[in-house]
Motif scaffolding. Structure first.
Motif, PDB file in Angstrom:
ATOM      1  N   GLU A   1       0.838  -1.212   0.000  1.00  0.00           N
ATOM      2  CA  GLU A   1       0.000   0.000   0.000  1.00  0.00           C
ATOM      3  C   GLU A   1       0.868   1.256   0.000  1.00  0.00           C
ATOM      4  O   GLU A   1       0.502   2.277  -0.592  1.00  0.00           O
ATOM      5  CB  GLU A   1      -0.928   0.000   1.213  1.00  0.00           C
ATOM      6  N   GLN A   2       2.002   1.182   0.665  1.00  0.00           N
ATOM      7  CA  GLN A   2       2.902   2.331   0.675  1.00  0.00           C
ATOM      8  C   GLN A   2       3.610   2.526  -0.672  1.00  0.00           C
ATOM      9  O   GLN A   2       3.886   3.653  -1.061  1.00  0.00           O
ATOM     10  CB  GLN A   2       3.960   2.141   1.782  1.00  0.00           C
ATOM     11  N   ARG A   3       3.875   1.421  -1.379  1.00  0.00           N
ATOM     12  CA  ARG A   3       4.677   1.505  -2.603  1.00  0.00           C
ATOM     13  C   ARG A   3       3.834   1.556  -3.869  1.00  0.00           C
ATOM     14  O   ARG A   3       4.295   2.071  -4.890  1.00  0.00           O
ATOM     15  CB  ARG A   3       5.614   0.291  -2.685  1.00  0.00           C
ATOM     16  N   MET A   4       2.620   0.984  -3.827  1.00  0.00           N
ATOM     17  CA  MET A   4       1.802   0.868  -5.046  1.00  0.00           C
ATOM     18  C   MET A   4       0.537   1.720  -4.904  1.00  0.00           C
ATOM     19  O   MET A   4      -0.298   1.455  -4.023  1.00  0.00           O
ATOM     20  CB  MET A   4       1.426  -0.595  -5.302  1.00  0.00           C
ATOM     21  N   PRO A   5       0.332   2.736  -5.739  1.00  0.00           N
ATOM     22  CA  PRO A   5      -0.845   3.618  -5.642  1.00  0.00           C
ATOM     23  C   PRO A   5      -2.163   2.889  -5.862  1.00  0.00           C
ATOM     24  O   PRO A   5      -3.185   3.280  -5.297  1.00  0.00           O
ATOM     25  CB  PRO A   5      -0.599   4.658  -6.747  1.00  0.00           C
ATOM     26  N   ARG A   6      -2.195   1.844  -6.677  1.00  0.00           N
ATOM     27  CA  ARG A   6      -3.451   1.155  -6.977  1.00  0.00           C
ATOM     28  C   ARG A   6      -3.950   0.296  -5.811  1.00  0.00           C
ATOM     29  O   ARG A   6      -5.068  -0.200  -5.856  1.00  0.00           O
ATOM     30  CB  ARG A   6      -3.286   0.296  -8.226  1.00  0.00           C
ATOM     31  N   MET A   7      -3.131   0.103  -4.800  1.00  0.00           N
ATOM     32  CA  MET A   7      -3.562  -0.707  -3.650  1.00  0.00           C
ATOM     33  C   MET A   7      -4.712  -0.049  -2.884  1.00  0.00           C
ATOM     34  O   MET A   7      -5.519  -0.736  -2.264  1.00  0.00           O
ATOM     35  CB  MET A   7      -2.382  -0.934  -2.716  1.00  0.00           C
ATOM     36  N   ALA A   8      -4.794   1.273  -2.927  1.00  0.00           N
ATOM     37  CA  ALA A   8      -5.902   1.946  -2.233  1.00  0.00           C
ATOM     38  C   ALA A   8      -7.241   1.557  -2.860  1.00  0.00           C
ATOM     39  O   ALA A   8      -8.232   1.301  -2.160  1.00  0.00           O
ATOM     40  CB  ALA A   8      -5.695   3.460  -2.304  1.00  0.00           C
TER      41      ALA A   8
END
Length: 293
Positions: free
Chosen positions: A15-22
């Motif tokens: 979640e910290q590294r990948m924007p699409r995780m949100a």
């Protein structure tokens, strides 16, 4: 458990590294929502059950108190029948006029004044209901104030606790008349100009005296809480507690007392004629003496 911890850390890192995780997290929350609802049901059921039991206990206690009050009021009504009949007989013997019932309408509290230096409230009755300035306002216990301003659909009431409020009263025990004034506190009223030798005691009930015609006679206002005698002072300091529940009442009665009886024109003419037949020094005039002879 170790596997779940590793997955949790991996998801937080992603979640910290990948924007699409949100966006993925939002979709997962939607999928998990029914599971969360099912898990919360036992806790909600326990809370609801505890609330129902608590409300049931309160209702049982309130019902018991109301039964006791009903028995007490029934006993008073049974006595009141004989007292009313006796009062009618005594008034017939004295040839006194009967007291009629006072009309009233009910009202509810809309708001309280936010100013800490005034004690006023707004009720849901106005000019369209026949409310007028100066009208007395009662709650279930006693006098709570009077109307000071009226609009079409609501009115402003000055409460007995306000420092600018005053009402003529009499001691219910012996009929002594005084003036009660607000102090700015809900639980305290001042009884003004009480002679040091006056027969007034702690516990005496103060009721409206009916003087000035603004408040009808006999409605409870306050009960004497303290009488302080200061040697050498001509007046005693008397403190009373208001009967009305000024801080808790939400329902009120607006009274419509009958207007004071006017002197008939015939009686007025007769009084003027008698006055004219007496000289200023108290002696009868020649005309009246001749008429008398």
């Amino acid at each position: 458990m170790l596997f779940c911890a590793v997955v949790a850390f991996a998801l937080m890192f992603a979640e910290q590294r990948m924007p699409r995780m949100a966006e993925l997290r939002a979709h997962l929350s939607t999928v998990v929502a029914p599971v969360q609802w099912l898990v919360s049901q036992p806790s909600d059921a326990l809370s609801w059950g505890a609330l129902v039991l608590a409300d049931q206990r309160e209702l049982i206690e309130e019902n018991r108190l109301l039964h006791e009050q009903l028995l007490m009021l029934s006993q008073r009504v049974q006595r009141m029948a004989s007292l009313t009949a006796e009062n009618v007989r005594l008034r017939e013997l004295l040839n006194a006029a009967q007291r009629g019932d006072i009309l009233y309408i009910t009202a509810e509290l809309l708001s309280l004044d936010s100013d800490p230096f005034t004690h006023q409230m707004v009720i849901d009755r106005g000019r369209s209901d026949g409310v007028y300035v100066g009208q007395p306002v009662m709650d279930a216990s006693g006098l709570i104030g009077q109307v000071i301003s009226v609009s079409a659909y609501n009115s402003r009431v000055l409460m007995v606790a306000d420092a600018s409020f005053a009402v003529p009263v009499q001691v219910n025990r012996n009929g002594l008349r005084f003036i009660v004034q607000g102090t700015g506190r809900y639980d305290e009223l001042d009884v003004l100009h009480v002679p040091d030798t006056a027969d007034i005691r702690v516990g005496d009930l103060l009721v409206t005296s009916g003087l000035a015609g603004r408040f009808p006679e006999g409605y409870p206002v306050a009960r004497v809480a303290e009488v302080i005698h200061d040697p050498g002072e001509p007046f005693a300091e008397v403190v009373a507690e208001p009967i009305a529940q000024t801080e808790r009442s939400r329902q009120f009665l607006l009274l419509f007392p009958p207007p004071p009886p006017n002197v008939s024109q015939q009686a007025l003419d007769a009084a003027i004629e008698v006055g004219n037949s007496v000289a200023p020094n108290g002696e009868e005039t020649e005309a009246s003496q001749e008429e008398g002879t």
